[in-house]
Design a protein around this motif. Structure first.
Motif: not given
Length: 145
Positions: A75-79, A24-33, A88-102
């Motif tokens: 809390i929702v993970s969002q790399f 209900g009332r609160g915060l939606l937190i999208l989070i990325c390691a 360019g026009n295609r985003p890169g995600f190499s700065a995100a933590a590796a999946p296991d660490e994420g």
């Protein structure tokens, strides 16, 4: 760590059409390691979000925190918060933590928020999720530690 924080009157997350978390009332937190993040960043970001004064007081000013109002957190993970759009026009995600660490840091962050006495619901790390929310205000804040 990076987070996109949205003040909500309600929010939910579903996987394959089934609701797996809702608040209900609160915060939606999208989070990325991010690459190189540690437990210390998770704890610091959780503490900052827990104290973030973005809920209205009796005078209508944003002067109360999620802890003050007894709010909940979804809390929702969002790399994709790690997106680099500088070339360019295609985003890169190499700065995100590796999946296991994420995953580890995502789960740590959930625990860090819960340790503040906040009721927590969560998404499913790595899943294709549908997020529904009613943004209250709207209030949306970008944060990084």
């Amino acid at each position: 760590m990076r987070a996109l924080v949205q003040r909500v009157s309600e929010a939910s997350v579903s996987v394959d059409g089934a609701v797996i978390g809702e608040i209900g009332r609160g915060l939606l937190i999208l989070i990325c390691a991010m690459e190189g993040d540690s437990d210390a960043q998770s704890a610091a970001l959780a503490a900052k979000i827990g104290k973030l004064r973005i809920f209205k007081d009796d005078a209508g000013k944003m002067n109360r925190s999620m802890v003050d109002v007894g709010g909940q957190a979804l809390i929702v993970s969002q790399f994709t918060l790690a997106a680099d759009t500088s070339r360019g026009n295609r985003p890169g995600f190499s700065a995100a933590a590796a999946p296991d660490e994420g995953r580890r840091l995502y789960e740590r962050f959930i625990g860090d928020i819960a340790d503040l006495g906040i009721e927590v619901a969560a998404g499913s790390f790595g899943a294709d999720m549908a997020v529904n929310l009613t943004n209250d205000g709207p209030v949306t804040i970008w944060m990084a530690i």
